[in-house]
Scaffold this motif. Sequence first.
Motif, PDB file in Angstrom:
ATOM      1  N   ARG A  68       1.766  -1.661   0.031  1.00  0.00           N
ATOM      2  CA  ARG A  68      -0.297   0.180  -0.283  1.00  0.00           C
ATOM      3  C   ARG A  68       0.975   1.154  -0.070  1.00  0.00           C
ATOM      4  O   ARG A  68       0.827   2.213  -0.613  1.00  0.00           O
ATOM      5  CB  ARG A  68      -1.570  -0.502   1.315  1.00  0.00           C
ATOM      6  CG  ARG A  68      -1.826   1.257   1.219  1.00  0.00           C
ATOM      7  CD  ARG A  68      -2.639   1.192   0.364  1.00  0.00           C
ATOM      8  NE  ARG A  68      -3.892   2.559  -0.144  1.00  0.00           N
ATOM      9  CZ  ARG A  68      -3.377   3.743  -0.914  1.00  0.00           C
ATOM     10  NH1 ARG A  68      -2.078   3.812  -1.200  1.00  0.00           N
ATOM     11  NH2 ARG A  68      -4.191   4.404  -0.243  1.00  0.00           N
ATOM     12  N   ILE A  69       1.882   0.921   0.414  1.00  0.00           N
ATOM     13  CA  ILE A  69       3.001   2.246   0.857  1.00  0.00           C
ATOM     14  C   ILE A  69       3.796   2.737  -0.947  1.00  0.00           C
ATOM     15  O   ILE A  69       4.000   3.369  -1.039  1.00  0.00           O
ATOM     16  CB  ILE A  69       4.209   2.278   2.223  1.00  0.00           C
ATOM     17  CG1 ILE A  69       3.229   2.432   2.981  1.00  0.00           C
ATOM     18  CG2 ILE A  69       5.325   3.371   1.819  1.00  0.00           C
ATOM     19  CD1 ILE A  69       4.550   2.049   4.237  1.00  0.00           C
ATOM     20  N   ALA A  72       0.939   4.460  -2.808  1.00  0.00           N
ATOM     21  CA  ALA A  72       0.628   5.925  -2.555  1.00  0.00           C
ATOM     22  C   ALA A  72       1.956   6.273  -3.382  1.00  0.00           C
ATOM     23  O   ALA A  72       2.056   7.182  -3.552  1.00  0.00           O
ATOM     24  CB  ALA A  72       1.203   5.869  -1.150  1.00  0.00           C
ATOM     25  N   GLU A  77       0.515  10.287  -4.164  1.00  0.00           N
ATOM     26  CA  GLU A  77      -0.784  10.356  -2.827  1.00  0.00           C
ATOM     27  C   GLU A  77       0.564  11.084  -1.404  1.00  0.00           C
ATOM     28  O   GLU A  77       1.309  10.822  -1.273  1.00  0.00           O
ATOM     29  CB  GLU A  77      -1.186   9.028  -2.019  1.00  0.00           C
ATOM     30  CG  GLU A  77      -1.892   8.004  -3.112  1.00  0.00           C
ATOM     31  CD  GLU A  77      -2.583   6.912  -2.540  1.00  0.00           C
ATOM     32  OE1 GLU A  77      -3.611   7.030  -1.624  1.00  0.00           O
ATOM     33  OE2 GLU A  77      -2.341   5.827  -3.192  1.00  0.00           O
ATOM     34  N   ASN A  78      -0.980  11.899  -0.724  1.00  0.00           N
ATOM     35  CA  ASN A  78       0.149  12.181   0.470  1.00  0.00           C
ATOM     36  C   ASN A  78      -0.348  11.486   1.234  1.00  0.00           C
ATOM     37  O   ASN A  78      -1.314  10.545   1.389  1.00  0.00           O
ATOM     38  CB  ASN A  78      -1.347  12.972   0.754  1.00  0.00           C
ATOM     39  CG  ASN A  78      -1.043  14.841  -0.242  1.00  0.00           C
ATOM     40  OD1 ASN A  78       0.216  14.870  -0.992  1.00  0.00           O
ATOM     41  ND2 ASN A  78      -2.219  15.571  -1.152  1.00  0.00           N
ATOM     42  N   ILE A  79       0.788  11.281   2.244  1.00  0.00           N
ATOM     43  CA  ILE A  79       0.549  10.417   3.069  1.00  0.00           C
ATOM     44  C   ILE A  79       0.973  10.896   4.581  1.00  0.00           C
ATOM     45  O   ILE A  79       1.519  11.431   4.539  1.00  0.00           O
ATOM     46  CB  ILE A  79       2.002   9.248   3.014  1.00  0.00           C
ATOM     47  CG1 ILE A  79       1.893   8.711   2.303  1.00  0.00           C
ATOM     48  CG2 ILE A  79       2.137   8.425   4.512  1.00  0.00           C
ATOM     49  CD1 ILE A  79       2.718   8.121   1.000  1.00  0.00           C
ATOM     50  N   SER A  97       8.418   9.067   9.766  1.00  0.00           N
ATOM     51  CA  SER A  97       7.871  10.139   8.003  1.00  0.00           C
ATOM     52  C   SER A  97       9.377  10.815   7.878  1.00  0.00           C
ATOM     53  O   SER A  97       9.635  10.758   6.929  1.00  0.00           O
ATOM     54  CB  SER A  97       7.952  11.730   9.069  1.00  0.00           C
ATOM     55  OG  SER A  97       8.499  11.801  10.476  1.00  0.00           O
ATOM     56  N   VAL A 107       4.829  13.632   2.232  1.00  0.00           N
ATOM     57  CA  VAL A 107       4.482  12.821   4.001  1.00  0.00           C
ATOM     58  C   VAL A 107       4.739  13.866   4.847  1.00  0.00           C
ATOM     59  O   VAL A 107       5.273  14.848   4.675  1.00  0.00           O
ATOM     60  CB  VAL A 107       6.235  11.676   3.691  1.00  0.00           C
ATOM     61  CG1 VAL A 107       6.205  11.274   5.445  1.00  0.00           C
ATOM     62  CG2 VAL A 107       6.339  10.770   3.221  1.00  0.00           C
ATOM     63  N   PHE A 134      -5.365  14.064   2.438  1.00  0.00           N
ATOM     64  CA  PHE A 134      -4.959  12.404   2.359  1.00  0.00           C
ATOM     65  C   PHE A 134      -5.566  11.424   2.189  1.00  0.00           C
ATOM     66  O   PHE A 134      -6.401  11.166   2.468  1.00  0.00           O
ATOM     67  CB  PHE A 134      -3.828  12.608   3.747  1.00  0.00           C
ATOM     68  CG  PHE A 134      -3.415  13.816   4.170  1.00  0.00           C
ATOM     69  CD1 PHE A 134      -1.450  13.326   3.489  1.00  0.00           C
ATOM     70  CD2 PHE A 134      -3.357  14.973   4.875  1.00  0.00           C
ATOM     71  CE1 PHE A 134      -0.890  14.813   4.390  1.00  0.00           C
ATOM     72  CE2 PHE A 134      -2.176  15.782   5.273  1.00  0.00           C
ATOM     73  CZ  PHE A 134      -1.084  15.620   5.195  1.00  0.00           C
ATOM     74  N   LEU A 136      -3.987   7.822   2.793  1.00  0.00           N
ATOM     75  CA  LEU A 136      -3.151   7.052   3.183  1.00  0.00           C
ATOM     76  C   LEU A 136      -2.737   7.719   4.843  1.00  0.00           C
ATOM     77  O   LEU A 136      -2.184   8.967   5.101  1.00  0.00           O
ATOM     78  CB  LEU A 136      -2.384   6.388   2.940  1.00  0.00           C
ATOM     79  CG  LEU A 136      -1.236   5.524   3.483  1.00  0.00           C
ATOM     80  CD1 LEU A 136      -1.605   4.255   4.034  1.00  0.00           C
ATOM     81  CD2 LEU A 136      -0.225   4.398   2.959  1.00  0.00           C
ATOM     82  N   ILE A 138      -0.897   6.000   8.049  1.00  0.00           N
ATOM     83  CA  ILE A 138      -0.043   5.334   9.127  1.00  0.00           C
ATOM     84  C   ILE A 138       0.212   5.908  10.298  1.00  0.00           C
ATOM     85  O   ILE A 138       0.930   6.673  10.796  1.00  0.00           O
ATOM     86  CB  ILE A 138       1.177   5.206   8.510  1.00  0.00           C
ATOM     87  CG1 ILE A 138       1.329   4.913   7.455  1.00  0.00           C
ATOM     88  CG2 ILE A 138       2.007   3.976   9.221  1.00  0.00           C
ATOM     89  CD1 ILE A 138       2.778   5.635   6.198  1.00  0.00           C
TER      90      ILE A 138
END
Length: 563
Positions: A68-69, A72, A77-79, A97, A107, A134, A136, A138
């Motif tokens: 998934r990371i 992204a 994508e914005n995490i 981070s 990130v 965002f 995703l 974590i």
Amino acid sequence: MRWTIKPKPDSKKLEALQKALQVDAVIATLLLQRGVETYDDAKAFFRPSLDDLHNPYLMKDMDKAVARIEKAMANKENILVYGDYDVDGTTSVALMSSYLKSKYNLVYTYIPNRYDEGYGISYKGINFALENNFTLIIALDCGIKSVDKVAYAKTLGIDFIICDHHRPGDEIPEAVAVLDPKRDDCNYPYKELCGCGVGFKLIQALAQKDGKTAEDLVEYLDLVATAIGADIVPIDGENRVLAYFGLMIINTKPRPGIKAILNQVDKTELTITDVVFVVAPRINAAGRMEHGNFAVRLLTEEEEDLAAKYASEINDYNLDRRETDKLITEEALKQIEDNKEENRLTTVVYHPEWHKGVIGIVASRLTETYYRPTLVFTKSGDKLAASARSVRDFDIYNVLEACSEHIEQFGGHKYAAGLTLLEENYEAFKQAFEDEVSKTIDRNLLTPEIKIDVKIDLDDIKPKFYRILKQFAPYGPNNMTPVFMTDNLIDTGYGKCVGEDKTHLRITVTQPQSKSLVAIGFGMGDKFDIVSDKKPFKAVYSIDENEWQGHVSLQLKLRDIKE
């Protein structure tokens, strides 16, 4: 104090280990007590190796988290890296981070506000993610019980990866991946990682995909060691390896933020104990007194000048925290004395204006004073919030589970937990808590216990013996500092109470036809009569080094003395 001498190990195992390692019976006994039974066990214990870390992909859902990371990153994508406001949470966010940013730009970090949002994943945090695009999150050191919140995020098109180490509830959140070695369906070989440790396993898995090894990630272990110390998890197995190398980084090449903290306290070589009492309180103070973001900012800063500035601000928060917790502890002690109820096996106190950020510390101090399972409550919004602390060998989490009908939310560990409840349920919960503890606790556990590893004579304490002993570190649960007992001691006549208010005891002890050693007992000045006039006594102690004017000598650090 109850003195309990640990049982002697099996004589055949003792003899075999002595022979294999060429050590005396005392060292072999200490090793067997720590589960070290063979030459290979001893090699792993005394010479921790990064090769002893487990494959991160043995953890359930690790492959899903990595996939998934990677998705992204591929899709730009914005995490959002989300973590709790304590040391384990803020070090986890700093670790994750900073690693992700070394590979990818989009990130960002989020620490919930202790007062506004409370512990763990919050709806406010999820809404922040929605408003800022965002897709995703974590979550580290939290999330294992956030079933409803993860489901809510899913309806908004936001995925979660959870990295937690707390015990799950009956239901696992429907996240993309839930990394938690305490899941019943997770076969990961080591169950006692802290939140930052689980985060490290995730970056280890990501690094493996890039052809890198744990060796390439050593620079992050100062954060992991700090979390291990602060969260008081066992220092055995994988945690021992992580703590060992993390301390090595702290002492040789710490990140600017940790270096700035060390510069404030003028320490040269830190132990795990120093991490617990020097580094951790300062990092914690940010979340307690202001906002956990300040801790993340300090731990991720790469410029030394800026790190020094941030460390100075955090030190100010820590000084405020000390003043506040001292004041609240005094108020709590007075409340207990004023409302003393006979035969209560628990300590429960409440004041609506106590600072939520320090009630955990106050609970610890009350537990030290009265040695009872303890709860300290304050008002938090329209609810009451509490920190719980327990006595050794008693599981307070199980008690809260048994009282859960009165509780809105709770989470934590065997010895420390947090909860919220409605004010109208306070009295009913207080009684239920007392009833459950009364029903389940062994009354012996309400007297503090000193566990003694082995009985020795003063003549056993030689420089070689201490050199081996030093290599037992890093110390912590499941590998505590060795504690010894010696009887038939006398003070040579130079014993006295020392310190500004004469609360400490300094004596020079000897046995018949034996050498003498200096012994120091902090807070033991009131026991001077036991040793005066050369009366014989027995002592429980650990051994450490005392440095005075360039001269280093061994000394006994007293834990207790008896006639």
